[in-house]
Enzyme design. Sequence first.
Site, PDB file in Angstrom:
ATOM      1  N   GLU A  11       0.834  -1.212   0.000  1.00 50.60           N
ATOM      2  CA  GLU A  11       0.000   0.000   0.000  1.00 50.60           C
ATOM      3  C   GLU A  11       0.864   1.256   0.000  1.00 50.60           C
ATOM      4  O   GLU A  11       0.554   2.231  -0.668  1.00 50.60           O
ATOM      5  CB  GLU A  11      -0.916   0.024   1.234  1.00 50.60           C
TER       6      GLU A  11
ATOM      7  N   SER B  88      19.850  -8.037  -8.142  1.00 49.06           N
ATOM      8  CA  SER B  88      18.723  -8.044  -9.081  1.00 49.06           C
ATOM      9  C   SER B  88      18.888  -8.986 -10.271  1.00 49.06           C
ATOM     10  O   SER B  88      17.930  -9.636 -10.666  1.00 49.06           O
ATOM     11  CB  SER B  88      18.464  -6.642  -9.626  1.00 49.06           C
TER      12      SER B  88
ATOM     13  N   HIS C  60       3.644  -9.871  -9.586  1.00 51.55           N
ATOM     14  CA  HIS C  60       5.082 -10.149  -9.514  1.00 51.55           C
ATOM     15  C   HIS C  60       5.788  -9.095  -8.650  1.00 51.55           C
ATOM     16  O   HIS C  60       6.616  -9.403  -7.793  1.00 51.55           O
ATOM     17  CB  HIS C  60       5.671 -10.178 -10.922  1.00 51.55           C
ATOM     18  N   SER C  61       5.458  -7.851  -8.900  1.00 47.46           N
ATOM     19  CA  SER C  61       6.009  -6.741  -8.117  1.00 47.46           C
ATOM     20  C   SER C  61       5.026  -5.587  -8.277  1.00 47.46           C
ATOM     21  O   SER C  61       4.000  -5.722  -8.965  1.00 47.46           O
ATOM     22  CB  SER C  61       7.387  -6.310  -8.647  1.00 47.46           C
TER      23      SER C  61
HETATM   24  C1  LIG Z   1      19.194 -11.593 -15.899  1.00 49.22           C
HETATM   25  C2  LIG Z   1      17.819 -11.004 -15.695  1.00 49.22           C
HETATM   26  N1  LIG Z   1      16.902 -11.092 -16.685  1.00 49.22           N
HETATM   27  C3  LIG Z   1      15.666 -10.586 -16.507  1.00 49.22           C
HETATM   28  C4  LIG Z   1      15.348  -9.961 -15.328  1.00 49.22           C
HETATM   29  C5  LIG Z   1      13.936  -9.361 -15.161  1.00 49.22           C
HETATM   30  N2  LIG Z   1      13.184 -10.220 -14.222  1.00 49.22           N
HETATM   31  C6  LIG Z   1      13.077  -9.886 -12.913  1.00 49.22           C
HETATM   32  S1  LIG Z   1      12.207 -11.013 -12.058  1.00 49.22           S
HETATM   33  C7  LIG Z   1      11.907 -11.953 -13.426  1.00 49.22           C
HETATM   34  C8  LIG Z   1      11.106 -13.236 -13.327  1.00 49.22           C
HETATM   35  C9  LIG Z   1      11.710 -14.262 -12.425  1.00 49.22           C
HETATM   36  O1  LIG Z   1      10.819 -15.290 -12.197  1.00 49.22           O
HETATM   37  P1  LIG Z   1      11.069 -16.431 -11.152  1.00 49.22           P
HETATM   38  O2  LIG Z   1      12.511 -16.801 -11.122  1.00 49.22           O
HETATM   39  O3  LIG Z   1      10.116 -17.528 -11.419  1.00 49.22           O
HETATM   40  O4  LIG Z   1      10.782 -15.763  -9.728  1.00 49.22           O
HETATM   41  P2  LIG Z   1       9.452 -15.118  -9.124  1.00 49.22           P
HETATM   42  O5  LIG Z   1       9.529 -13.643  -9.416  1.00 49.22           O
HETATM   43  O6  LIG Z   1       8.297 -15.784  -9.749  1.00 49.22           O
HETATM   44  O7  LIG Z   1       9.511 -15.336  -7.660  1.00 49.22           O
HETATM   45  C10 LIG Z   1      12.490 -11.367 -14.541  1.00 49.22           C
HETATM   46  C11 LIG Z   1      12.417 -11.924 -15.911  1.00 49.22           C
HETATM   47  C12 LIG Z   1      16.346  -9.855 -14.341  1.00 49.22           C
HETATM   48  N3  LIG Z   1      16.108  -9.291 -13.149  1.00 49.22           N
HETATM   49  N4  LIG Z   1      17.566 -10.412 -14.543  1.00 49.22           N
END
Ligand SMILES: Cc1ncc(C[n+]2csc(CCOP(=O)(O)OP(=O)(O)O)c2C)c(N)n1
Length: 439
Positions: A113, A199, A328-329
């Site tokens: 929030e 990240s 997701h965020s």
């Molecule tokens: C190398 C890289 N590629 C793309 C991203 C963008 N990104 C951030 S989170 C995410 C999805 C990750 O999914 P998952 O590992 O299943 O974790 P969840 O968020 O579902 O917990 C992506 C593609 C990133 N942070 N780093």
Amino acid sequence: MAVLRGSWSTISALRRGLFCLKRHKLQPATCFRAFSTDLDEEQPAFPGSRSKWTEKLEFVQPDLYDGIPVYRVMNRKGEIIDPAQDPKLDEETCTKMYQRMTLLNTMDRIMYESQRQGRISFYMTNYGEEGTHIGSAAALDEHDLVYGQYREAGVLMWRGFPLDRFMNQCYGNEGDMGKGRQMPVHYGSTEHRFVTISSPLATQMPQAVGSAYAFKRAQNGLCVICYFGEGTSSEGDAHAAFNFSATLECPVIFFCRNNGYAISTPTSEQYRGDGVAARGPAYGIATIRVDGNDVFAVYNATKAARHIVTSENRPVLIEAMTYRIGHHSTSDDSSAYRSVDEVRHWDSTQHPIARLRAHMVSKGYWDEAKEKQWKDDCKRQVMQSFARAERRQKPAWKAMFTDVYDNLPPHLKEQYEYMEAHVKEYEDHYPVKNFAKEG
Ligand SMILES: Cc1ncc(C[n+]2csc(CCOP(=O)(O)OP(=O)(O)O)c2C)c(N)n1
């Protein structure tokens, strides 16, 4: 023994055999057979395979078997299915598990929030995955090293990372250990043996293997746990980490939170095999798939995994099946790629918190009065901490320069002087009063 015929080649075969024997803890008969020319006809002796000959022209099909089963202890109603699998945790431990899971949930609500109101820049909730965090963290030694991805705040919460530190990090205020240099939710704490979040996906995976190798060499009896999402398991670094951990025989637990989505990409578009667990045996890693919404199943699996990795110096892979109930965020709107009904189904029928609560109520550990009091208490704790974090100043801008290198390199010194002059000249245009003076 046929293999002992001959001279030099035999001796080297013997040495190889002894090495193989030691390494794979095999019985002599099994081992020497692999190097016997006479027996090559019976069984192939190619280095790197353990197969038999076949004269059938057949491809191994990926759908040959039903899939790795999902280990569970409780059903959806919180009832223990097989009493032999009951971890028999006492009232105090169950209460701590429940309170940390719900505290995490409350913190998520308030922080989500606050991002929506523009008070912080970003946030990621952990809704629905609380069981994977608390069940695994509770089964570890508090000195085991944790490498997280970003959605494992419950692990830190279990270890006693204070609410104020969660809030300070998300606010990037002067109480944040990282002094505002990381995005929110990129926690880290030496004291809690939790490596600061990176990240870029899968960064933590080869690093975790490196730490586990160091633990093995130090013979300290500890292990490393490395959390990651199923989406991240498609990164090259994940594969490198799996293979290195197996070949270097490292005490690392790979803990995959398979929550169904990598942002908007569902698992059905991420892989064609039997999830992440199926990859474990291919790398020579002992593997289990577990119901991540069953905190006791996660606890048992992690405890057993910890025993394997520390006593046998080899990796284990746990694939915890769960569901990401939140977006997701704060940068995501999941209604664009999944239905409200789907989310509601997981939230209302499979929630790890509801399941644990039902179990505790049946044991007489929890009731309505305790729930009401805890809810109020929990909310008050989070709100007070949140208000404290919001009141604190931002870190001194100078810390950007002075808190990185021991001795400021000339190019940064130049930038520092430039910024100092700039801030002074345009003081009225910057909210300098919100920033601490000295770092
Ligand atoms: C190398 C890289 N590629 C793309 C991203 C963008 N990104 C951030 S989170 C995410 C999805 C990750 O999914 P998952 O590992 O299943 O974790 P969840 O968020 O579902 O917990 C992506 C593609 C990133 N942070 N780093």
